[in-house]
Design a protein around this motif. Structure first.
Motif, PDB file in Angstrom:
ATOM      1  N   ASP A  42       0.829  -1.195   0.000  1.00  0.00           N
ATOM      2  CA  ASP A  42       0.000   0.000   0.000  1.00  0.00           C
ATOM      3  C   ASP A  42       0.867   1.249   0.000  1.00  0.00           C
ATOM      4  N   ILE A  46      -1.714   5.216   3.258  1.00  0.00           N
ATOM      5  CA  ILE A  46      -2.540   4.158   3.842  1.00  0.00           C
ATOM      6  C   ILE A  46      -1.816   3.524   5.024  1.00  0.00           C
ATOM      7  N   TYR A 106     -10.622   6.021   5.109  1.00  0.00           N
ATOM      8  CA  TYR A 106     -10.050   4.872   4.393  1.00  0.00           C
ATOM      9  C   TYR A 106     -11.095   4.257   3.465  1.00  0.00           C
ATOM     10  N   ARG A 110     -11.264   3.877  -0.645  1.00  0.00           N
ATOM     11  CA  ARG A 110     -11.542   2.645  -1.390  1.00  0.00           C
ATOM     12  C   ARG A 110     -12.680   2.858  -2.386  1.00  0.00           C
TER      13      ARG A 110
END
Length: 189
Positions: A42, A46, A106, A110
């Protein structure tokens, strides 16, 4: 209900809440351990978000445990202590806002990666910002006016914060399910 019954209900609910929160914290620690062990490739942002989440969640849990220690051990048999201001419970509200902001940010990221569209993640990020600022404001008000007055006169404030949190959560969950289903089946419906 007598005063001693009220204290028992308050302390009982508090202790059960802290135990459940600690159990959930331990599950989060296991998930983070498995994440770091799997060595995902990642981006640095992240990885930093996961680290921040662990720090915030650990501090949040410690604040709760310090508060339960203060009420049940340090001031054992002093029910008036439940009505006093405590920095630990106030700070736990701030860390709750930081935690939900990290998690929902987060998930919004996504959504952006899966959809390629910015409108839904931007709305969710704004919601996270509103919730974070609301948690800080609620903590300040709670500390300034005390728990008794906060519970009596400021009921709508935490309700609005929870409503924003749930709205962001529902939007993120719904859009993630939609785009994951779309990727899996190839359908546009």
């Amino acid at each position: 209900m007598s005063s001693s019954d009220s204290v028992q209900v308050t302390l009982g609910g508090l202790q059960v809440s802290v135990l459940i929160a600690t159990f959930i914290y331990s599950i989060s620690c296991i998930q983070i351990f498995l994440y770091w062990r799997s060595r995902f490739n990642d981006r640095l942002g992240i990885l930093a978000l996961v680290s921040e989440y662990l720090i915030f969640e650990t501090t949040h849990t410690l604040c709760f445990w310090y508060y339960i220690f203060t009420i049940t051990v340090k001031y054992y048999g002093v029910p008036e202590e439940l009505e006093r201001r405590h920095w630990s419970i106030t700070m736990s509200i701030v860390f709750h806002g930081l935690i939900t902001g990290c998690v929902q940010s987060y998930y919004s990221c996504r959504v952006y990666i899966l959809s390629g569209k910015r409108i839904i993640p931007v709305v969710c990020w704004i919601g996270c910002l509103i919730e974070g600022c609301g948690c800080v404001a609620a903590a300040v008000v709670l500390y300034l006016v005390g728990p008794a007055e906060f519970a009596a006169k400021w009921k709508l404030f935490p309700t609005l914060i929870v409503a924003v949190d749930l709205s962001v959560c529902v939007v993120n969950t719904t859009t993630l399910c939609y785009f994951l289903h779309q990727m899996r089946t190839g359908s546009k419906t």
